[in-house]
Design a protein around this motif. Structure first.
Motif, PDB file in Angstrom:
ATOM      1  N   ASN A 210       0.831  -1.198   0.000  1.00 42.44           N
ATOM      2  CA  ASN A 210       0.000   0.000   0.000  1.00 42.44           C
ATOM      3  C   ASN A 210       0.871   1.256   0.000  1.00 42.44           C
ATOM      4  OD1 ASN A 210      -2.475  -1.351   0.012  1.00 42.44           O
ATOM      5  ND2 ASN A 210      -2.428  -1.561   2.255  1.00 42.44           N
ATOM      6  N   ASN A 211       0.402   2.271  -0.764  1.00 43.31           N
ATOM      7  CA  ASN A 211       1.047   3.578  -0.820  1.00 43.31           C
ATOM      8  C   ASN A 211       2.462   3.525  -1.400  1.00 43.31           C
ATOM      9  OD1 ASN A 211      -1.196   4.926   0.486  1.00 43.31           O
ATOM     10  ND2 ASN A 211      -0.444   3.999   2.407  1.00 43.31           N
ATOM     11  N   LEU A 212       2.736   2.539  -2.256  1.00 41.59           N
ATOM     12  CA  LEU A 212       4.024   2.486  -2.962  1.00 41.59           C
ATOM     13  C   LEU A 212       3.780   2.996  -4.380  1.00 41.59           C
ATOM     14  CD1 LEU A 212       6.639  -0.367  -2.711  1.00 41.59           C
ATOM     15  CD2 LEU A 212       6.224   0.791  -4.872  1.00 41.59           C
ATOM     16  N   ASN A 213       4.211   4.208  -4.693  1.00 41.05           N
ATOM     17  CA  ASN A 213       3.898   4.857  -5.956  1.00 41.05           C
ATOM     18  C   ASN A 213       5.117   5.188  -6.812  1.00 41.05           C
ATOM     19  OD1 ASN A 213       5.007   6.855  -4.434  1.00 41.05           O
ATOM     20  ND2 ASN A 213       3.101   8.010  -4.167  1.00 41.05           N
ATOM     21  N   GLY A 214       6.281   4.643  -6.484  1.00 45.51           N
ATOM     22  CA  GLY A 214       7.475   4.894  -7.293  1.00 45.51           C
ATOM     23  C   GLY A 214       8.719   4.307  -6.633  1.00 45.51           C
ATOM     24  N   PHE A 215       9.851   4.588  -7.261  1.00 43.37           N
ATOM     25  CA  PHE A 215      11.099   4.016  -6.733  1.00 43.37           C
ATOM     26  C   PHE A 215      11.466   4.626  -5.386  1.00 43.37           C
ATOM     27  CE2 PHE A 215      15.756   4.181  -6.334  1.00 43.37           C
ATOM     28  CZ  PHE A 215      16.033   2.825  -6.312  1.00 43.37           C
ATOM     29  N   VAL A 216      11.213   5.909  -5.197  1.00 44.97           N
ATOM     30  CA  VAL A 216      11.575   6.544  -3.921  1.00 44.97           C
ATOM     31  C   VAL A 216      10.791   5.939  -2.775  1.00 44.97           C
ATOM     32  CG1 VAL A 216      11.610   8.722  -2.654  1.00 44.97           C
ATOM     33  CG2 VAL A 216      12.226   8.682  -5.070  1.00 44.97           C
ATOM     34  N   SER A 217       9.499   5.737  -2.968  1.00 46.69           N
ATOM     35  CA  SER A 217       8.698   5.114  -1.906  1.00 46.69           C
ATOM     36  C   SER A 217       9.111   3.663  -1.705  1.00 46.69           C
ATOM     37  CB  SER A 217       7.212   5.218  -2.255  1.00 46.69           C
ATOM     38  OG  SER A 217       6.952   4.583  -3.502  1.00 46.69           O
ATOM     39  N   ALA A 218       9.524   2.966  -2.779  1.00 39.35           N
ATOM     40  CA  ALA A 218      10.003   1.598  -2.622  1.00 39.35           C
ATOM     41  C   ALA A 218      11.306   1.563  -1.824  1.00 39.35           C
ATOM     42  CB  ALA A 218      10.207   0.962  -3.993  1.00 39.35           C
ATOM     43  N   PHE A 219      12.168   2.540  -2.069  1.00 40.14           N
ATOM     44  CA  PHE A 219      13.417   2.632  -1.312  1.00 40.14           C
ATOM     45  C   PHE A 219      13.142   2.914   0.170  1.00 40.14           C
ATOM     46  CE2 PHE A 219      16.866   5.468   0.226  1.00 40.14           C
ATOM     47  CZ  PHE A 219      17.895   4.537   0.246  1.00 40.14           C
ATOM     48  N   LEU A 220      12.202   3.807   0.451  1.00 33.19           N
ATOM     49  CA  LEU A 220      11.851   4.097   1.849  1.00 33.19           C
ATOM     50  C   LEU A 220      11.227   2.882   2.530  1.00 33.19           C
ATOM     51  CD1 LEU A 220      10.379   7.701   1.447  1.00 33.19           C
ATOM     52  CD2 LEU A 220      12.629   7.043   2.339  1.00 33.19           C
ATOM     53  N   PHE A 221      10.404   2.126   1.786  1.00 31.33           N
ATOM     54  CA  PHE A 221       9.827   0.913   2.355  1.00 31.33           C
ATOM     55  C   PHE A 221      10.913  -0.131   2.650  1.00 31.33           C
ATOM     56  CE2 PHE A 221       7.863  -3.313   1.801  1.00 31.33           C
ATOM     57  CZ  PHE A 221       6.963  -3.259   2.860  1.00 31.33           C
ATOM     58  N   SER A 222      11.934  -0.190   1.803  1.00 37.55           N
ATOM     59  CA  SER A 222      13.047  -1.117   2.042  1.00 37.55           C
ATOM     60  C   SER A 222      13.789  -0.746   3.326  1.00 37.55           C
ATOM     61  CB  SER A 222      14.004  -1.090   0.855  1.00 37.55           C
ATOM     62  OG  SER A 222      15.148  -1.861   1.100  1.00 37.55           O
ATOM     63  N   ILE A 223      13.991   0.560   3.549  1.00 35.16           N
ATOM     64  CA  ILE A 223      14.659   0.997   4.780  1.00 35.16           C
ATOM     65  C   ILE A 223      13.814   0.648   6.002  1.00 35.16           C
ATOM     66  CG2 ILE A 223      15.497   3.008   6.062  1.00 35.16           C
ATOM     67  CD1 ILE A 223      16.180   4.317   3.424  1.00 35.16           C
TER      68      ILE A 223
END
Length: 404
Positions: free
Chosen positions: A117-130
């Motif tokens: 949820n709320n993953l809308n691009g590479f930046v948000s994917a990177f933050l979710f990985s952290i």
């Protein structure tokens, strides 16, 4: 005894009551001679560099020690890169899963169930990985139960993240807790000295501990570094020879509460047995001293090293006392830790000194009985009880007929 030894070696003794001369500076070699390259620096660093190492893969087989041995700037760089690379790598995989499932094309479709949820691009994917690897969990981006590949990736990142944490934190902890800096407060005298102790020539240096916390199970070693050539013609550069500092008697194990003077007795087993003062000034060698022990606060092994070149060994000097008795305690004055004073010392070698002592003892051995026999012979002659032609005993031996 020292006066007798000096007399036999032909060294003039100091006049009693004469004021002592100020400490002489260390000898300086001629301007034309090349200064010897140190094997171990005064601060303990080994002056050896490894070149043409072709089996570099051996460093990777022990990657933990390799990382610990790196300099701090490289260790911090590896520490940052290890986390940054893993975050970017898993962030890229999260973005790739969302791209393949079409989650990025249904951002405004509320009926669509994305993988995260709320993953809308590479930046948000990177933050979710952290957030996943560091277990922060802000709650804004959450994985759903409709994405089995995401669940597998979540488990994999959690396991690998824990392994990266354990490895990198372990490396940094070991590097921080290394007792290398503890050796900075273990000091050695700037010069070694050669002088008489109990009528024997001894090579001495001083060690001390500046901290109140002590070194447990401290021990000292000394090695002579000198090139030599064997009888077969083989040249051995930087040959290492042990210098005895009390291993046989246990004197090499130290109770280092106050500064101690470490002594190497120059006897027939010592490599300095035939070295005189004149030879020492022309000789070329290095003495490496190693102090080892456990740090009382951490229990880790600590090692401190230093070295003395031939021109840093002062012949005929002695260290000044540092310990004084105050009210209820002993005080150590480290202001004179490196100071030495000249003392009368024979300039001959220890072999010559021992031979001179043996000649002196032999002279005393034969002169004392003959002097004791003189009163007996005089008394016998006074009584007149003996035939002048009869052989008499002298020193407990009957005279031969030829001597009659």
């Amino acid at each position: 005894m020292a006066q007798d030894n000096a007399a036999f070696c032909g060294v003039p003794e100091g006049v009693p009551g004469e004021a002592k001369a100020p400490p002489v500076p260390p000898r300086r070699r001629g301007a034309g001679t090349r200064k010897r390259q140190r094997y171990v620096e005064k601060d303990g660093k080994c002056n050896v560099q490894h070149g043409n190492v072709r089996e570099t893969y051996r460093y990777l087989t022990d990657i933990f020690t390799t990382l610990v041995d790196l300099k701090w700037r490289f260790s911090l760089l590896v520490f940052i890169l290890a986390y940054a690379v893993t975050w970017l790598f898993f962030g890229l995989i999260w973005w790739f899963i969302a791209y393949c499932r079409g989650d990025l094309d249904h951002l405004e479709d509320h009926a669509w169930t994305p993988c995260v949820n709320n993953l809308n691009g590479f930046v948000s994917a990177f933050l979710f990985s952290i957030e996943t690897e560091t277990t922060i969990g802000y709650g804004h981006r959450v994985i759903t139960d409709k994405c089995p590949e995401g669940i597998v990736l979540l488990l994999l990142q959690a396991i690998l993240g824990s392994m990266v944490n354990a490895f990198m934190v372990g490396c940094m902890f070991v590097k921080i807790s290394q007792p290398n800096k503890r050796a900075e407060t273990l000091v050695f005298s700037s010069h070694a000295v050669v002088s008489l102790r109990d009528d024997r020539l001894c090579l001495m240096f001083r060690v001390g501990d500046l901290r109140d916390s002590h070194i447990v199970e401290a021990s000292i070693r000394a090695k002579l570094i000198k090139s030599k050539q064997t009888q077969e013609g083989e040249f051995i550069p930087l040959d290492q020879t042990d210098l005895s500092v009390g291993f046989e008697t246990g004197d090499d194990r130290l109770f280092l509460v106050s500064p101690l003077i470490i002594s190497h007795e120059i006897d027939e087993r010592s490599p300095f047995w035939d070295v005189s003062r004149h030879q020492l000034e022309k000789d070329d060698f290095e003495i490496v001293v190693i102090l080892e022990g456990m740090v009382e606060a951490t229990g880790m092994t600590c090692q401190a090293r230093s070295s003395y070149l031939a021109d840093e060994v002062l012949w005929g000097h002695r260290f000044t006392p540092l310990l004084s008795l105050e009210e209820g305690f002993y005080e150590v004055d480290y202001g004179g830790f490196h100071q030495t004073v000249p003392v009368p010392t024979p300039a001959c070698s220890a072999r010559q000194l021992a031979a001179a002592a043996a000649r002196r003892d032999a002279h005393l051995y034969w002169s004392i009985p003959s002097r004791l026999d003189q009163p007996l012979e005089e008394a016998a002659a006074a009584e007149g009880g003996g035939d002048p032609d009869t052989p008499q005993e002298s020193n407990g031996t009957l005279a031969s007929p030829e001597a009659r």
